[in-house]
Design an enzyme around this catalytic site. Structure first.
Site, PDB file in Angstrom:
ATOM      1  N   LYS A  62     -73.200  44.282-131.512  1.00  0.00           N
ATOM      2  CA  LYS A  62     -72.921  45.019-130.266  1.00  0.00           C
ATOM      3  C   LYS A  62     -74.184  45.690-129.752  1.00  0.00           C
ATOM      4  O   LYS A  62     -74.171  46.833-129.322  1.00  0.00           O
ATOM      5  CB  LYS A  62     -71.767  46.003-130.466  1.00  0.00           C
ATOM      6  CG  LYS A  62     -70.477  45.297-130.907  1.00  0.00           C
ATOM      7  CD  LYS A  62     -69.275  46.192-131.005  1.00  0.00           C
ATOM      8  CE  LYS A  62     -68.003  45.424-131.316  1.00  0.00           C
ATOM      9  NZ  LYS A  62     -67.961  44.732-132.621  1.00  0.00           N
ATOM     10  N   ARG A  63     -75.295  44.946-129.804  1.00  0.00           N
ATOM     11  CA  ARG A  63     -76.572  45.475-129.363  1.00  0.00           C
ATOM     12  C   ARG A  63     -76.640  45.481-127.844  1.00  0.00           C
ATOM     13  O   ARG A  63     -75.984  44.694-127.178  1.00  0.00           O
ATOM     14  CB  ARG A  63     -77.708  44.585-129.902  1.00  0.00           C
ATOM     15  CG  ARG A  63     -77.819  44.556-131.426  1.00  0.00           C
ATOM     16  CD  ARG A  63     -78.083  45.929-131.988  1.00  0.00           C
ATOM     17  NE  ARG A  63     -78.525  45.901-133.369  1.00  0.00           N
ATOM     18  CZ  ARG A  63     -77.791  46.279-134.411  1.00  0.00           C
ATOM     19  NH1 ARG A  63     -76.546  46.684-134.246  1.00  0.00           N
ATOM     20  NH2 ARG A  63     -78.300  46.263-135.634  1.00  0.00           N
TER      21      ARG A  63
END
Lengths: 297, 297
Positions: free
Chosen positions: B104-105
């Site tokens: 979830k960068r």
């Protein structure tokens, strides 16, 4: 357990400024004394990032309250970069700086808690950061685990509210129930900070609000009286001292202003290149830091 | 350069199912043959995570198309955990699996590009993942660097659209311009996928859409014809086979369904605990994987 934002307020008072130096190492912009001979070494890039960041820290530690390592540039190198990052955090703290880790992490429930437990808390977590940036898209139950771990460990967080990039508005500026999306996020963050306010009056959930939107900075300062701001976009992204003035409260607290490239790569700025250049890059860092402190005062 | 989503479609056809096994190692849930003697070893937790994940991979590699390591649990351990993560990714690929890295960068511009360059691309990046999950709060200019790097390297991404957690709705369900925020994100993702569609008809920007909202799954399937879905929330989060059916197109493609705890910690589920228990935890993983494949077919 010390309260993170009280520590931050004390550090701003002690140093007399609210400058945050962003540690964003990029190989192609490092000065040659750092890179020479390391291009093809196995961990050469990670070694260079560590040396460079420690060199910046040596210069800025007596001058500013806080630094902000950008995780992306360390993660880009693989595991060796992450090992260097852990050392940079420790080194900055040994030199008396607070460390905001810029990771924009988030996830749900117990997974968010894993990030919080791993990253937050000086001396009590593997990474040991004092503070972490967090993304809000997953909602309140993705933020509360960070707040809880932060409270238990004398740490803090900054939640993305209104970002400095041109495309940030696509989602953040949508209007729902007569309020922008970023105002909805701001309400949630302010609530979390009001619930965790320390002696300074500010709570543990800070807000990231870009310097490139001075009007929104003023609007959010008024709407978020318990929320400390982390303001990126000063310098290379176009924000100036007058643009960030609305981020502060009447006592001169309530915000730190980040500058990354404008300080750490000052040796390549035209005003310093001839005088200092790559050879004396640390003196360029010092000059740029002092100039920013003066501009903000 | 192979197209990631075409590879994913081929892997789903080859294995005959769309199961994604989530690799979420949590120390306190690992079976005792993995943890014994490692509690107080210097890198004991990281060694245990590596052994455990490789043990899961050995079982599921002949059965399913893809695995999804959750970065938070490796990052929680500090640098030693990140080193283990890199080895898990490599091991899974050697066994013939595609790897979606759940991080979830996100960040802006050139910083997003640093994440993309570091994480994406088998054999050409330090982490070497085939795919990465990405958060959309920062807008289009935070997503396009991931799409561009993915296209150049035969990789892909999944953008958070509608998440499976209870609090996800706070932001995602707000209505602006007569559409929910998640539909605004969906439009952007669909555009990015339409522009990068491969032979399968699906593009490189997938969408994370939770199994806990079957109505929205159907709505989004119709609205996003070029977008492959990653569907979390099956099993322990309450989603069932009938709930995820709307995620698929008429040819049975267009989605992978993730199950983490329900498979990797199957040894502790009441239906398997007595028969297999900790001692034969890999047989419990195999039974749970085969059951899920059967449920989805």
């Amino acid at each position: 357990m010390p309260h993170f934002t009280d520590q931050l307020a004390a550090a701003v008072r002690r140093t007399g400024n609210a400058v945050c130096v962003g540690l964003d190492p990029r190989w192609e912009q490092l000065p040659w004394p750092i890179t020479t001979g390391r291009e093809n070494e196995p961990n050469g890039h990670a070694d260079a990032y560590l040396d460079f960041c420690c060199g910046v820290i040596d210069v800025v530690a007596p001058l500013v309250p806080v630094v902000k390592p950008q995780m992306a540039f360390f993660e880009e190198l693989g595991p060796s970069g992450m090992t260097a990052l852990a050392e940079v955090i420790r080194y900055a703290q040994e030199r008396g700086l607070l460390v905001i880790l810029d990771g924009k992490r988030n996830d749900i429930g117990s997974t968010a808690e894993a990030y919080a437990r791993g990253l937050l808390g000086r001396g009590v977590s593997p990474w040991g950061a004092d503070c972490l940036t967090v993304s809000p898209y997953l909602g309140e139950d993705s933020l509360t685990p960070f707040v809880e771990v932060a409270r238990d460990r004398g740490a803090g967080l900054f939640v993305l509210v209104k970002t400095s990039n041109p495309g940030g508005g696509l989602l953040q500026d949508l209007v729902a129930n007569e309020q922008t999306v970023y105002r909805h996020v701001a309400s949630l963050v302010e609530k979390l900070s009001a619930e965790t306010a320390g002696e300074s009056g500010y709570g543990l959930a800070g807000a990231v609000v870009g310097a490139t939107y001075p009007e929104q900075l003023a609007e959010l300062r008024a709407a978020m009286p318990h929320t400390w701001f982390l303001v990126p976009g000063f310098g290379s992204q176009g924000g100036a001292a007058k643009d960030v003035a609305p981020a502060f409260d009447s006592g001169g607290l309530g915000a730190v202003i980040n500058n990354s490239r404008g300080i750490i790569f000052a040796h390549a700025r035209k005003e310093y290149a001839e005088q200092f250049g790559d050879q004396h890059w640390q003196r360029a860092v010092e000059a740029a830091t002092k100039l920013m402190i003066e501009q903000l005062s």
